[in-house]
Scaffold this motif. Structure first.
Motif, PDB file in Angstrom:
ATOM      1  N   THR A  78      28.325   4.699 143.930  1.00 61.40           N
ATOM      2  CA  THR A  78      26.970   4.879 143.388  1.00 61.40           C
ATOM      3  C   THR A  78      27.025   5.241 141.914  1.00 61.40           C
ATOM      4  OG1 THR A  78      26.245   5.640 145.560  1.00 61.40           O
ATOM      5  CG2 THR A  78      24.831   6.168 143.689  1.00 61.40           C
ATOM      6  N   ALA A  79      27.929   6.157 141.552  1.00 60.17           N
ATOM      7  CA  ALA A  79      28.064   6.547 140.148  1.00 60.17           C
ATOM      8  C   ALA A  79      28.546   5.369 139.304  1.00 60.17           C
ATOM      9  CB  ALA A  79      29.032   7.724 140.026  1.00 60.17           C
ATOM     10  N   ALA A  80      29.433   4.539 139.859  1.00 57.53           N
ATOM     11  CA  ALA A  80      29.945   3.392 139.105  1.00 57.53           C
ATOM     12  C   ALA A  80      28.837   2.360 138.864  1.00 57.53           C
ATOM     13  CB  ALA A  80      31.105   2.753 139.863  1.00 57.53           C
ATOM     14  N   VAL A  81      28.008   2.120 139.867  1.00 55.82           N
ATOM     15  CA  VAL A  81      26.898   1.173 139.694  1.00 55.82           C
ATOM     16  C   VAL A  81      25.931   1.702 138.634  1.00 55.82           C
ATOM     17  CG1 VAL A  81      24.862   0.204 140.833  1.00 55.82           C
ATOM     18  CG2 VAL A  81      27.064   0.167 141.981  1.00 55.82           C
ATOM     19  N   ARG A  82      25.627   2.988 138.696  1.00 50.01           N
ATOM     20  CA  ARG A  82      24.741   3.596 137.708  1.00 50.01           C
ATOM     21  C   ARG A  82      25.319   3.440 136.298  1.00 50.01           C
ATOM     22  NH1 ARG A  82      25.186   8.988 138.781  1.00 50.01           N
ATOM     23  NH2 ARG A  82      24.338   8.582 140.830  1.00 50.01           N
ATOM     24  N   ALA A  83      26.618   3.685 136.161  1.00 51.43           N
ATOM     25  CA  ALA A  83      27.261   3.577 134.850  1.00 51.43           C
ATOM     26  C   ALA A  83      27.239   2.146 134.334  1.00 51.43           C
ATOM     27  CB  ALA A  83      28.697   4.083 134.934  1.00 51.43           C
ATOM     28  N   VAL A  84      27.474   1.174 135.214  1.00 49.46           N
ATOM     29  CA  VAL A  84      27.459  -0.226 134.781  1.00 49.46           C
ATOM     30  C   VAL A  84      26.070  -0.621 134.307  1.00 49.46           C
ATOM     31  CG1 VAL A  84      27.628  -2.599 135.643  1.00 49.46           C
ATOM     32  CG2 VAL A  84      29.432  -0.978 136.131  1.00 49.46           C
ATOM     33  N   LEU A  86      23.758   1.405 133.046  1.00 50.31           N
ATOM     34  CA  LEU A  86      23.514   2.074 131.762  1.00 50.31           C
ATOM     35  C   LEU A  86      24.247   1.361 130.620  1.00 50.31           C
ATOM     36  CD1 LEU A  86      23.740   5.844 132.782  1.00 50.31           C
ATOM     37  CD2 LEU A  86      21.758   4.666 131.850  1.00 50.31           C
ATOM     38  N   ILE A  87      25.473   0.959 130.865  1.00 49.49           N
ATOM     39  CA  ILE A  87      26.238   0.269 129.823  1.00 49.49           C
ATOM     40  C   ILE A  87      25.614  -1.084 129.507  1.00 49.49           C
ATOM     41  CG2 ILE A  87      28.476  -0.807 129.345  1.00 49.49           C
ATOM     42  CD1 ILE A  87      29.724   1.569 130.917  1.00 49.49           C
ATOM     43  N   ALA A  88      25.154  -1.792 130.524  1.00 46.15           N
ATOM     44  CA  ALA A  88      24.519  -3.096 130.295  1.00 46.15           C
ATOM     45  C   ALA A  88      23.247  -2.946 129.458  1.00 46.15           C
ATOM     46  CB  ALA A  88      24.207  -3.769 131.624  1.00 46.15           C
ATOM     47  N   VAL A  89      22.426  -1.960 129.802  1.00 46.54           N
ATOM     48  CA  VAL A  89      21.193  -1.735 129.036  1.00 46.54           C
ATOM     49  C   VAL A  89      21.524  -1.346 127.601  1.00 46.54           C
ATOM     50  CG1 VAL A  89      19.202  -0.181 128.821  1.00 46.54           C
ATOM     51  CG2 VAL A  89      19.752  -1.200 131.013  1.00 46.54           C
ATOM     52  N   THR A  90      22.561  -0.535 127.418  1.00 47.97           N
ATOM     53  CA  THR A  90      22.964  -0.117 126.072  1.00 47.97           C
ATOM     54  C   THR A  90      23.404  -1.312 125.242  1.00 47.97           C
ATOM     55  OG1 THR A  90      23.635   2.028 126.919  1.00 47.97           O
ATOM     56  CG2 THR A  90      24.533   1.373 124.791  1.00 47.97           C
ATOM     57  N   LEU A  91      24.200  -2.206 125.839  1.00 48.74           N
ATOM     58  CA  LEU A  91      24.645  -3.383 125.101  1.00 48.74           C
ATOM     59  C   LEU A  91      23.470  -4.283 124.719  1.00 48.74           C
ATOM     60  CD1 LEU A  91      27.919  -4.248 127.027  1.00 48.74           C
ATOM     61  CD2 LEU A  91      27.706  -3.331 124.724  1.00 48.74           C
ATOM     62  N   ILE A  92      22.524  -4.432 125.624  1.00 45.93           N
ATOM     63  CA  ILE A  92      21.347  -5.258 125.322  1.00 45.93           C
ATOM     64  C   ILE A  92      20.543  -4.622 124.194  1.00 45.93           C
ATOM     65  CG2 ILE A  92      19.121  -6.051 126.233  1.00 45.93           C
ATOM     66  CD1 ILE A  92      20.578  -6.425 128.942  1.00 45.93           C
ATOM     67  N   GLN A  93      20.354  -3.302 124.251  1.00 43.96           N
ATOM     68  CA  GLN A  93      19.605  -2.621 123.191  1.00 43.96           C
ATOM     69  C   GLN A  93      20.323  -2.735 121.850  1.00 43.96           C
ATOM     70  OE1 GLN A  93      19.033   1.357 124.711  1.00 43.96           O
ATOM     71  NE2 GLN A  93      16.880   0.916 125.099  1.00 43.96           N
ATOM     72  N   ALA A  94      21.642  -2.612 121.848  1.00 44.68           N
ATOM     73  CA  ALA A  94      22.386  -2.730 120.600  1.00 44.68           C
ATOM     74  C   ALA A  94      22.246  -4.134 120.014  1.00 44.68           C
ATOM     75  CB  ALA A  94      23.853  -2.396 120.829  1.00 44.68           C
ATOM     76  N   MET A  95      22.278  -5.142 120.879  1.00 45.66           N
ATOM     77  CA  MET A  95      22.127  -6.517 120.400  1.00 45.66           C
ATOM     78  C   MET A  95      20.722  -6.733 119.830  1.00 45.66           C
ATOM     79  SD  MET A  95      22.657 -10.075 122.480  1.00 45.66           S
ATOM     80  CE  MET A  95      21.195  -9.796 123.441  1.00 45.66           C
ATOM     81  N   SER A 115      19.191   2.854 120.879  1.00 48.90           N
ATOM     82  CA  SER A 115      20.577   2.462 121.157  1.00 48.90           C
ATOM     83  C   SER A 115      21.507   3.659 121.081  1.00 48.90           C
ATOM     84  CB  SER A 115      21.041   1.403 120.158  1.00 48.90           C
ATOM     85  OG  SER A 115      20.347   0.208 120.364  1.00 48.90           O
ATOM     86  N   VAL A 116      21.274   4.551 120.137  1.00 50.55           N
ATOM     87  CA  VAL A 116      22.090   5.763 120.033  1.00 50.55           C
ATOM     88  C   VAL A 116      21.908   6.632 121.276  1.00 50.55           C
ATOM     89  CG1 VAL A 116      22.380   7.917 118.741  1.00 50.55           C
ATOM     90  CG2 VAL A 116      22.127   5.754 117.516  1.00 50.55           C
ATOM     91  N   VAL A 117      20.656   6.788 121.707  1.00 55.32           N
ATOM     92  CA  VAL A 117      20.387   7.582 122.917  1.00 55.32           C
ATOM     93  C   VAL A 117      21.024   6.913 124.142  1.00 55.32           C
ATOM     94  CG1 VAL A 117      18.553   8.418 124.443  1.00 55.32           C
ATOM     95  CG2 VAL A 117      18.289   8.585 121.968  1.00 55.32           C
ATOM     96  N   SER A 118      20.922   5.598 124.222  1.00 56.68           N
ATOM     97  CA  SER A 118      21.517   4.881 125.356  1.00 56.68           C
ATOM     98  C   SER A 118      23.035   4.982 125.340  1.00 56.68           C
ATOM     99  CB  SER A 118      21.116   3.410 125.318  1.00 56.68           C
ATOM    100  OG  SER A 118      19.774   3.267 125.682  1.00 56.68           O
ATOM    101  N   THR A 119      23.634   5.005 124.156  1.00 61.01           N
ATOM    102  CA  THR A 119      25.086   5.151 124.075  1.00 61.01           C
ATOM    103  C   THR A 119      25.517   6.505 124.634  1.00 61.01           C
ATOM    104  OG1 THR A 119      25.133   3.744 122.127  1.00 61.01           O
ATOM    105  CG2 THR A 119      27.054   5.135 122.500  1.00 61.01           C
ATOM    106  N   ILE A 120      24.752   7.531 124.332  1.00 60.88           N
ATOM    107  CA  ILE A 120      25.059   8.861 124.886  1.00 60.88           C
ATOM    108  C   ILE A 120      24.916   8.840 126.404  1.00 60.88           C
ATOM    109  CG2 ILE A 120      24.272  11.273 124.947  1.00 60.88           C
ATOM    110  CD1 ILE A 120      23.462  10.846 121.969  1.00 60.88           C
ATOM    111  N   ALA A 121      23.847   8.200 126.892  1.00 58.93           N
ATOM    112  CA  ALA A 121      23.635   8.115 128.348  1.00 58.93           C
ATOM    113  C   ALA A 121      24.737   7.302 129.016  1.00 58.93           C
ATOM    114  CB  ALA A 121      22.268   7.506 128.636  1.00 58.93           C
ATOM    115  N   ALA A 122      25.185   6.209 128.390  1.00 62.53           N
ATOM    116  CA  ALA A 122      26.242   5.392 128.976  1.00 62.53           C
ATOM    117  C   ALA A 122      27.564   6.150 129.019  1.00 62.53           C
ATOM    118  CB  ALA A 122      26.393   4.101 128.182  1.00 62.53           C
ATOM    119  N   THR A 123      27.828   6.939 127.976  1.00 64.72           N
ATOM    120  CA  THR A 123      29.038   7.773 127.971  1.00 64.72           C
ATOM    121  C   THR A 123      28.968   8.801 129.096  1.00 64.72           C
ATOM    122  OG1 THR A 123      29.158   7.497 125.580  1.00 64.72           O
ATOM    123  CG2 THR A 123      30.483   9.268 126.542  1.00 64.72           C
TER     124      THR A 123
END
Length: 186
Positions: A78-84, A86-95, A115-123
């Protein structure tokens, strides 16, 4: 070599071919060394040939193989799916932030901030996977690690339970005898 030639059809010059397979033939569906039965119709010969091939060359569609790795525990997965996610949304926001910056859009600044906030959340999400995995391993033990803390705790609990049961059995024996065998009654 065509179908008519394999079936024994007469040639123009009057010679007749046999029903044996030519080793140089390029037909991939007929294995080498399989002779065609003579005196049958083309459909019957095909059915016989297919049945013989099915018996000799039967292969299941897939072969069950044991998994190389065990399945991840539910909390870790569950944690891994959540992390994936978050990382996907962060990459889309950065693009999107990069493209908005290149286009000179007013949306560039808000997208960079998000994007900065999402990067913190993805970390945080990636660290959550690591921490959840460590906690699960600590509580439930790891099969392959001999020095597992959980295994030592289970061993200790088993030992204390055995001692408690042995003490209870000894007390029960004393009660059944009615105190006989004791040196003093106090």
């Amino acid at each position: 070599m065509g179908t008519a030639e394999r079936r024994g059809a007469p040639r123009v010059d009057g010679a007749q071919l046999t029903g044996h397979r030519d080793p140089g033939a390029t037909d991939r569906d007929i294995p080498e060394g399989v002779a065609e039965p003579s005196g049958q119709t083309e459909v019957q010969a095909h059915e016989v040939d297919r049945g013989a091939r099915a018996q000799r060359y039967y292969r299941p569609l897939w072969v069950e193989e044991p998994a190389r790795r065990r399945r991840m525990p539910d909390p870790v997965r569950t944690a891994a799916v959540r992390a994936v996610l978050l990382i996907a949304v962060t990459l889309i926001q950065a693009m999107v932030a990069f493209l908005c910056t290149m286009a000179g859009s007013w949306l560039a600044f808000p997208m960079v901030i998000s994007s900065v906030v999402s990067t913190i959340a993805a970390t945080w999400g990636a660290l959550d996977v690591w921490v959840t995995r460590q906690v699960w391993n600590q509580r439930h033990g790891v099969v392959s690690v001999p020095s597992s803390t959980a295994r030592a705790l289970r061993r200790e609990r088993r030992r204390t339970r055995r001692q408690e049961r042995a003490a209870e059995r000894a007390q029960e024996r004393i009660r059944r005898r009615g105190g006989a065998g004791q040196l003093s009654h106090s």
